[in-house]
Scaffold this active site. Structure first.
Site, short mmCIF file in Angstrom:
data_model
loop_
_atom_site.label_atom_id
_atom_site.label_comp_id
_atom_site.label_asym_id
_atom_site.label_seq_id
_atom_site.Cartn_x
_atom_site.Cartn_y
_atom_site.Cartn_z
N THR A 128 0.53 -1.45 -0.59
CA THR A 128 -0.47 0.14 0.15
C THR A 128 0.92 1.36 -0.26
OG1 THR A 128 -1.84 1.47 1.24
CG2 THR A 128 0.31 -0.62 1.82
N ASP A 129 0.09 2.09 -0.08
CA ASP A 129 0.89 3.66 -0.61
C ASP A 129 1.31 4.30 0.73
OD1 ASP A 129 -2.13 4.37 0.37
OD2 ASP A 129 -1.64 5.92 -1.62
N GLU A 130 0.47 4.09 1.62
CA GLU A 130 0.21 4.29 3.16
C GLU A 130 1.85 3.67 4.15
OE1 GLU A 130 -3.21 3.04 6.13
OE2 GLU A 130 -4.25 3.53 4.32
N TYR A 155 -2.07 0.05 11.43
CA TYR A 155 -1.47 -1.31 9.75
C TYR A 155 -0.45 -0.79 9.10
CZ TYR A 155 -3.73 -1.44 5.28
OH TYR A 155 -3.15 -1.43 3.41
N LYS A 159 2.05 -3.24 7.42
CA LYS A 159 2.45 -3.58 6.12
C LYS A 159 3.83 -2.79 6.30
CE LYS A 159 -0.47 -4.87 3.14
NZ LYS A 159 -0.67 -5.70 2.20
P1 NAD Z 1 -10.02 -6.96 2.88
O1 NAD Z 1 -9.99 -6.76 3.98
O2 NAD Z 1 -11.22 -6.50 1.67
O3 NAD Z 1 -9.63 -8.66 2.68
C1 NAD Z 1 -8.78 -9.09 3.26
C2 NAD Z 1 -8.75 -10.76 2.79
O4 NAD Z 1 -8.01 -11.50 2.99
C3 NAD Z 1 -10.24 -11.30 4.04
O5 NAD Z 1 -11.13 -11.88 2.73
C4 NAD Z 1 -10.00 -11.90 4.75
O6 NAD Z 1 -10.22 -13.12 5.13
C5 NAD Z 1 -8.38 -12.92 4.71
N1 NAD Z 1 -7.53 -13.01 5.74
C6 NAD Z 1 -7.01 -11.59 6.50
N2 NAD Z 1 -7.00 -12.56 7.80
C7 NAD Z 1 -6.38 -13.76 6.59
C8 NAD Z 1 -5.44 -14.60 7.30
N3 NAD Z 1 -4.58 -14.59 8.87
N4 NAD Z 1 -4.71 -15.49 6.61
C9 NAD Z 1 -5.86 -16.14 5.34
N5 NAD Z 1 -6.67 -14.94 5.15
C10 NAD Z 1 -6.70 -13.52 5.71
O7 NAD Z 1 -8.90 -6.70 1.15
P2 NAD Z 1 -8.76 -4.90 0.67
O8 NAD Z 1 -9.56 -4.29 0.77
O9 NAD Z 1 -8.74 -6.37 -0.40
O10 NAD Z 1 -7.03 -5.88 0.82
C11 NAD Z 1 -5.92 -6.46 0.22
C12 NAD Z 1 -4.62 -6.31 0.35
O11 NAD Z 1 -4.36 -5.35 -0.74
C13 NAD Z 1 -4.06 -5.97 1.65
O12 NAD Z 1 -3.05 -6.58 1.11
C14 NAD Z 1 -4.32 -4.60 1.54
O13 NAD Z 1 -3.60 -3.94 2.27
C15 NAD Z 1 -3.73 -4.25 0.42
N6 NAD Z 1 -4.56 -2.51 0.04
C16 NAD Z 1 -5.78 -2.48 -0.06
C17 NAD Z 1 -5.97 -0.88 -0.32
C18 NAD Z 1 -7.28 -0.66 -0.77
O14 NAD Z 1 -7.81 0.37 -0.42
N7 NAD Z 1 -8.23 -1.85 0.37
C19 NAD Z 1 -5.34 -1.19 -0.87
C20 NAD Z 1 -3.39 -1.03 -1.36
C21 NAD Z 1 -3.26 -1.94 -0.75
O1 TDX Z 2 -16.19 6.94 8.72
C1 TDX Z 2 -15.33 7.29 7.53
N1 TDX Z 2 -15.54 8.73 7.20
C2 TDX Z 2 -13.89 9.31 6.75
O2 TDX Z 2 -13.93 10.71 6.64
C3 TDX Z 2 -14.08 6.65 6.95
C4 TDX Z 2 -13.94 5.08 7.45
C5 TDX Z 2 -13.30 7.50 6.27
N2 TDX Z 2 -12.58 8.46 6.55
C6 TDX Z 2 -11.57 8.74 5.73
C7 TDX Z 2 -10.56 8.39 6.20
C8 TDX Z 2 -9.67 8.75 4.82
O3 TDX Z 2 -9.40 10.00 4.79
O4 TDX Z 2 -11.76 8.80 4.37
C9 TDX Z 2 -10.36 8.08 3.65
C10 TDX Z 2 -10.11 6.58 3.12
O5 TDX Z 2 -10.32 6.10 4.51
P1 TDX Z 2 -10.72 4.63 4.34
O6 TDX Z 2 -11.77 3.80 3.05
O7 TDX Z 2 -10.46 4.18 5.42
O8 TDX Z 2 -9.79 3.84 3.49
P2 TDX Z 2 -7.44 5.50 4.08
O9 TDX Z 2 -7.44 4.81 5.48
O10 TDX Z 2 -7.08 5.68 3.09
O11 TDX Z 2 -6.89 3.40 3.85
C11 TDX Z 2 -6.92 2.68 2.76
O12 TDX Z 2 -6.23 3.00 1.08
C12 TDX Z 2 -5.52 1.74 1.50
C13 TDX Z 2 -7.49 1.22 3.08
O13 TDX Z 2 -8.16 0.85 3.44
C14 TDX Z 2 -5.78 0.32 3.05
O14 TDX Z 2 -5.83 -0.75 3.18
C15 TDX Z 2 -5.12 0.77 1.90
O15 TDX Z 2 -4.07 0.45 1.79
#
Ligand code: NAD
Ligand code: TDX
Length: 345
Positions: A128-130, A155, A159
């Protein structure tokens, strides 16, 4: 399937991005089959796998931090592991980081050990960019692959630790690893704890939308299938040891994201409710995707307008999915996080 079939071991494939990736992989390649290894945490959802070809997709329930379970599930000739499995929500990591360390750090090392022990050819870490922290607002600054690590939430720190372990495995043992670092994904099947699906589902119920702080935080949004295409390219053509930033040059203030959403749905701005800020809330993310564009030829296909439209439509048409994810433990989470009840479904 022939003897040249490539076995891809996808972890976390019942989640939002992992399930989209499996769909794309099976659609766009003819020679791959998938073992989908997922612990089915609150974020894992078997409904996300509906319609997948059973001949090319095998689901195995297991935890990536459990070495024995990983070894049992790995096929004899696994071509690659693509690691999506993670605890992924920043707010939950602030409430309790323990599971983030176990899954995101220990789990990644378990997988790397398995790659080495079992001769798996490639390892893709979905990061992730975070890990690079927060950028200044109103400045011409972007995250590049050379940006220093500066994770600000538990988090992001977990990562970042995972990325260090991947780097170390490449450097020390010569494992063929590739890391992708993406920004905020949006699209179908995202768990409604994340901002956009939470805002969509609340707006559809005429329920208030909690916006943290002043709503001026900036995120760089990407449609989930565009992210998955980047991961597929990294799997097929990525340089061993490389890190690729993935972003669609699509920065928006949170308050404008909600504004666009309310406009599209024809709902009033009075649904916006400013609430207490997230502790340590990163102000701005913005990704420079030049490397993956030049080296792998990746380009996003979706614009913000088309992607948002598709996403909203999916949630409108999948009320059963939304009702199921917003029931049970989600209600307790919501009450604790926001101090109010989820609207009755
Ligand atoms: P998500 O939370 O929707 O899904 C995570 C999945 O992993 C779920 O199906 C969960 O059951 C499984 N899981 C959790 N712990 C586990 C374990 N110990 N063993 C096996 N499976 C397990 O997450 P997502 O949004 O689909 O993100 C997927 C990946 O992408 C993550 O690694 C996250 O850090 C990365 N990522 C997400 C975003 C975003 O915006 N959502 C952005 C950049 C990177
Ligand atoms: O209720 C809310 N109100 C609000 O203002 C929530 C849940 C979030 N926010 C804000 C926080 C952030 O600035 O919105 C923005 C997006 O929040 P999230 O959806 O929680 O994402 P963020 O914290 O930016 O992280 C996401 O991007 C990077 C994903 O959850 C991560 O898994 C990924 O790695």
């Amino acid at each position: 399937m022939t003897k040249n079939t490539r076995e891809i071991f996808v972890t976390g494939g019942a989640g939002f991005i992992g399930s989209a990736f499996i769909r794309l992989l099976l659609d766009e390649t003819a020679d791959c089959k998938v073992t989908n290894f997922d612990a089915l945490t609150y974020a894992g959802n078997l409904d996300n796998l509906e319609g997948l070809d059973a001949a090319r997709h095998r689901f195995v329930h297991g935890n990536i931090a459990d070495a024995e379970a990983v070894h049992t599930a790995l096929g004899e000739n696994t071509h690659a592991i693509v690691n999506f499995a993670a605890e992924s929500h920043v707010d939950r990591s602030i409430a309790n980081a323990a599971e983030f360390l176990r899954t995101n750090i220990t789990g990644t090392q378990v997988l790397l050990d398995a790659v080495r022990a079992r001769g798996v050819k490639r390892f893709i870490q979905v990061s992730t960019d975070e890990v690079m922290g927060s950028l200044p607002e109103n400045e011409d600054a972007f995250f590049t692959e050379e940006s220093p690590f500066a994770p600000n939430s538990p988090y992001a720190a977990s990562k970042a630790a995972a990325e260090h372990l991947v780097r170390a495995a490449h450097h020390t043992f010569g494992l063929d690893t590739v890391v992708t670092r993406c920004g905020n994904n949006y699209g179908p099947r995202q768990f409604p704890e994340k901002f956009l699906p939470l805002a969509i589902s609340n707006a559809l119920k005429d329920e208030s939308i909690p916006v943290y702080g002043d709503g001026g935080n900036v995120r760089d949004w990407i449609y989930v299938d565009d992210h998955c295409r980047a991961i597929l390219l990294a799997l097929e053509k990525g340089r061993p040891g490389a890190v690729y930033n993935v972003g669609a040059r699509n920065e928006h203030h949170n308050i404008d994201v909600v504004g666009s959403l309310l406009n599209t749905l024809g709902k009033p701005r009075s649904l916006i409710r400013f609430v207490k800020d997230r502790p340590g809330h990163d102000r701005r993310y913005a990704i420079d995707p030049l490397l993956i564009e030049c080296e792998l030829g990746w380009r996003p296909r979706e614009t913000w307008e088309t992607g948002l439209q598709k996403t909203i439509q999916w949630y409108q048409q999948n009320s059963r999915w939304l009702e199921r994810t917003r029931s049970g433990a989600y209600k307790d989470y919501y009450r604790k996080q926001y101090g109010t009840e989820v609207a009755a479904t």
